[in-house]
Design a protein around this motif. Structure first.
Motif, PDB file in Angstrom:
ATOM      1  N   ILE A 165     -20.950  32.449  18.264  1.00 22.78           N
ATOM      2  CA  ILE A 165     -20.344  33.017  19.567  1.00 22.78           C
ATOM      3  C   ILE A 165     -19.092  33.289  19.579  1.00 22.78           C
ATOM      4  N   TYR A 166     -18.332  32.084  19.056  1.00 23.76           N
ATOM      5  CA  TYR A 166     -16.741  32.285  19.013  1.00 23.76           C
ATOM      6  C   TYR A 166     -16.224  33.291  18.093  1.00 23.76           C
ATOM      7  N   THR A 167     -17.114  33.634  16.880  1.00 17.91           N
ATOM      8  CA  THR A 167     -16.508  34.600  16.098  1.00 17.91           C
ATOM      9  C   THR A 167     -17.090  35.912  16.471  1.00 17.91           C
ATOM     10  N   THR A 168     -17.991  36.117  17.238  1.00 13.03           N
ATOM     11  CA  THR A 168     -18.671  37.271  17.828  1.00 13.03           C
ATOM     12  C   THR A 168     -17.539  37.950  18.936  1.00 13.03           C
ATOM     13  N   PHE A 169     -16.858  36.920  19.443  1.00  9.45           N
ATOM     14  CA  PHE A 169     -16.099  37.333  20.464  1.00  9.45           C
ATOM     15  C   PHE A 169     -14.477  37.370  20.336  1.00  9.45           C
ATOM     16  N   LEU A 170     -14.124  36.932  19.061  1.00 14.49           N
ATOM     17  CA  LEU A 170     -12.764  37.014  18.630  1.00 14.49           C
ATOM     18  C   LEU A 170     -12.075  38.116  18.687  1.00 14.49           C
ATOM     19  N   GLY A 171     -11.004  38.334  19.279  1.00 19.64           N
ATOM     20  CA  GLY A 171     -10.315  39.674  19.288  1.00 19.64           C
ATOM     21  C   GLY A 171     -10.631  40.506  20.536  1.00 19.64           C
ATOM     22  N   THR A 172     -11.706  40.061  21.375  1.00 22.67           N
ATOM     23  CA  THR A 172     -11.970  40.906  22.497  1.00 22.67           C
ATOM     24  C   THR A 172     -11.089  40.264  23.892  1.00 22.67           C
ATOM     25  N   GLU A 173     -11.185  41.040  24.878  1.00 20.83           N
ATOM     26  CA  GLU A 173     -10.284  40.743  26.135  1.00 20.83           C
ATOM     27  C   GLU A 173     -11.053  40.541  27.182  1.00 20.83           C
ATOM     28  N   GLY A 174     -10.712  39.811  28.286  1.00 21.44           N
ATOM     29  CA  GLY A 174     -11.333  39.550  29.374  1.00 21.44           C
ATOM     30  C   GLY A 174     -11.536  38.111  29.570  1.00 21.44           C
ATOM     31  N   GLU A 175     -11.659  37.704  30.869  1.00 14.51           N
ATOM     32  CA  GLU A 175     -11.963  36.371  31.170  1.00 14.51           C
ATOM     33  C   GLU A 175     -13.239  35.613  30.687  1.00 14.51           C
ATOM     34  N   ILE A 176     -14.160  36.379  30.989  1.00 17.63           N
ATOM     35  CA  ILE A 176     -15.716  35.808  30.100  1.00 17.63           C
ATOM     36  C   ILE A 176     -15.478  35.521  28.881  1.00 17.63           C
ATOM     37  N   TYR A 177     -14.943  36.483  27.935  1.00 21.03           N
ATOM     38  CA  TYR A 177     -14.902  36.469  26.444  1.00 21.03           C
ATOM     39  C   TYR A 177     -14.097  35.305  26.089  1.00 21.03           C
ATOM     40  N   ARG A 178     -12.909  35.055  26.753  1.00 20.93           N
ATOM     41  CA  ARG A 178     -11.778  34.060  26.715  1.00 20.93           C
ATOM     42  C   ARG A 178     -12.504  32.704  26.826  1.00 20.93           C
ATOM     43  N   PHE A 179     -13.387  32.590  27.982  1.00 20.89           N
ATOM     44  CA  PHE A 179     -14.102  31.469  28.082  1.00 20.89           C
ATOM     45  C   PHE A 179     -15.081  30.990  26.952  1.00 20.89           C
ATOM     46  N   ARG A 199     -14.925  32.051  24.071  1.00 21.75           N
ATOM     47  CA  ARG A 199     -14.141  31.806  22.604  1.00 21.75           C
ATOM     48  C   ARG A 199     -13.659  30.601  22.645  1.00 21.75           C
ATOM     49  N   ARG A 200     -13.085  30.073  23.845  1.00 21.18           N
ATOM     50  CA  ARG A 200     -12.549  28.578  24.115  1.00 21.18           C
ATOM     51  C   ARG A 200     -13.626  27.638  23.899  1.00 21.18           C
ATOM     52  N   TYR A 201     -14.420  27.729  24.624  1.00 20.73           N
ATOM     53  CA  TYR A 201     -15.391  26.689  24.493  1.00 20.73           C
ATOM     54  C   TYR A 201     -16.368  26.737  23.374  1.00 20.73           C
ATOM     55  N   GLY A 202     -16.675  28.089  22.747  1.00 18.99           N
ATOM     56  CA  GLY A 202     -17.134  27.991  21.443  1.00 18.99           C
ATOM     57  C   GLY A 202     -16.829  27.382  20.424  1.00 18.99           C
ATOM     58  N   VAL A 203     -15.317  27.403  20.406  1.00 17.77           N
ATOM     59  CA  VAL A 203     -14.718  26.503  19.153  1.00 17.77           C
ATOM     60  C   VAL A 203     -14.664  25.064  19.517  1.00 17.77           C
ATOM     61  N   VAL A 204     -14.415  24.544  20.925  1.00 16.17           N
ATOM     62  CA  VAL A 204     -14.843  23.316  21.219  1.00 16.17           C
ATOM     63  C   VAL A 204     -16.240  22.594  21.027  1.00 16.17           C
ATOM     64  N   VAL A 205     -16.903  23.286  21.153  1.00 22.96           N
ATOM     65  CA  VAL A 205     -18.442  22.971  21.032  1.00 22.96           C
ATOM     66  C   VAL A 205     -18.696  22.796  19.409  1.00 22.96           C
ATOM     67  N   TYR A 206     -18.102  23.972  18.678  1.00 15.69           N
ATOM     68  CA  TYR A 206     -18.240  23.959  17.368  1.00 15.69           C
ATOM     69  C   TYR A 206     -17.639  22.648  16.833  1.00 15.69           C
ATOM     70  N   PHE A 207     -16.670  22.473  17.022  1.00 18.69           N
ATOM     71  CA  PHE A 207     -16.014  21.105  16.464  1.00 18.69           C
ATOM     72  C   PHE A 207     -16.597  19.892  16.853  1.00 18.69           C
ATOM     73  N   GLY A 208     -16.946  19.748  17.917  1.00 18.63           N
ATOM     74  CA  GLY A 208     -17.371  18.647  18.865  1.00 18.63           C
ATOM     75  C   GLY A 208     -18.782  18.195  18.251  1.00 18.63           C
ATOM     76  N   PHE A 209     -19.650  19.231  18.686  1.00 20.67           N
ATOM     77  CA  PHE A 209     -21.058  18.931  18.312  1.00 20.67           C
ATOM     78  C   PHE A 209     -21.150  18.796  16.668  1.00 20.67           C
ATOM     79  N   GLY A 210     -20.512  19.674  15.960  1.00 12.50           N
ATOM     80  CA  GLY A 210     -20.341  19.499  14.531  1.00 12.50           C
ATOM     81  C   GLY A 210     -19.953  18.014  14.088  1.00 12.50           C
ATOM     82  N   PHE A 211     -19.030  17.263  14.683  1.00  7.47           N
ATOM     83  CA  PHE A 211     -18.646  16.141  14.550  1.00  7.47           C
ATOM     84  C   PHE A 211     -19.732  15.251  14.701  1.00  7.47           C
ATOM     85  N   LEU A 212     -20.417  15.350  15.890  1.00  3.10           N
ATOM     86  CA  LEU A 212     -21.388  14.206  16.147  1.00  3.10           C
ATOM     87  C   LEU A 212     -22.524  14.398  14.995  1.00  3.10           C
ATOM     88  N   ALA A 213     -22.882  15.690  14.887  1.00  5.60           N
ATOM     89  CA  ALA A 213     -23.866  15.819  13.695  1.00  5.60           C
ATOM     90  C   ALA A 213     -23.476  15.021  12.392  1.00  5.60           C
TER      91      ALA A 213
END
Length: 229
Positions: free
Chosen positions: A113-127, A129-143
């Motif tokens: 999801i983060y990669t798909t919307f990287l480079g796009t504009e808008g509040e929804i896309y920004r949301f 991207r931001r939470y995509g990278v947080v979930v990626y690192f956070g859930f990956g760390f727990l795994a």
């Protein structure tokens, strides 16, 4: 006719994740720097740009997406195979192994999801991207933590490699806590931004190192897929 059996080693999978991610991030950073989209610096300690900003523009963005979207798929496959390697076959269900797979799959989805919307504009896309990278690192760390727990439980965690993987997890946790503390303590917005960027790059490098060690572990354990023909 008797069946022929062929085994395919699986250690190249986590190694491919590490190399794809490392190559995509640094290629995007170099291209964006050459094209003037970001300042010339070494982001690991200067923190002049985030990974997202480095991969947001022009050709770097296209190549980043081209490499990281397949990388997200490999992430999901990696955690599925890790569950197969670590799950106790005599159990109908293994809650810890299942939790590792779910966390890993969600991490892989977040990366996509983060990669798909990287480079796009808008509040929804920004949301996204931001939470995509947080979930990626956070859930990956727990795994990763559950992977270490299961590998230790099954006696598959070789001493030297296990210690190195655990040390990386501890360092990743320290960077995450450092980022939280910096956001609470620092009042200089520019300094805070640079520190957060540098910690993000360092966290990404630790993530790559973890997958390299997983590849070494699977290679030494001779983990392979057996195919009957």
């Amino acid at each position: 006719m008797p069946e022929s059996i062929r085994s395919t080693p699986l250690w190249p999978l986590p190694l491919s994740i590490a190399l794809l991610f490392l190559g995509a991030v640094h290629l995007a950073w170099w291209l964006s720097m050459q094209q003037g989209h970001i300042p010339a610096c070494v982001p690991y300690w200067d923190g002049c740009t985030s990974i997202s900003r480095a991969a947001r523009h022009g050709l770097g963005n296209s190549l980043f997406r081209l490499a990281v979207l397949p990388c997200a798929l490999l992430h999901g496959l990696n955690w599925w195979l890790a569950r197969a390697w670590l799950r106790r076959p005599e159990r109908a269900r293994d809650v810890v192994a299942d939790a590792m797979l779910v966390l890993g799959a969600l991490s892989a989805l977040a990366l996509a999801i983060y990669t798909t919307f990287l480079g796009t504009e808008g509040e929804i896309y920004r949301f996204l991207r931001r939470y995509g990278v947080v979930v990626y690192f956070g859930f990956g760390f727990l795994a990763q933590l559950l992977f270490l727990r299961l590998a230790r439980r099954e006696g598959k965690l070789m001493a030297g490699i296990g210690s190195a993987m655990l040390a990386i997890c501890v360092a990743m946790l320290a960077l995450g806590l450092g980022n939280v503390i910096a956001s609470l303590v620092l009042t200089d917005a520019v300094l805070k931004d640079h520190l957060e960027n540098a910690l993000e790059w360092q966290l990404g490098l630790l993530l790559v190192a973890w997958f390299v060690l997983q590849a070494v572990l699977w290679k030494r354990a001779r983990f392979a897929m057996v195919i009957a023909r």
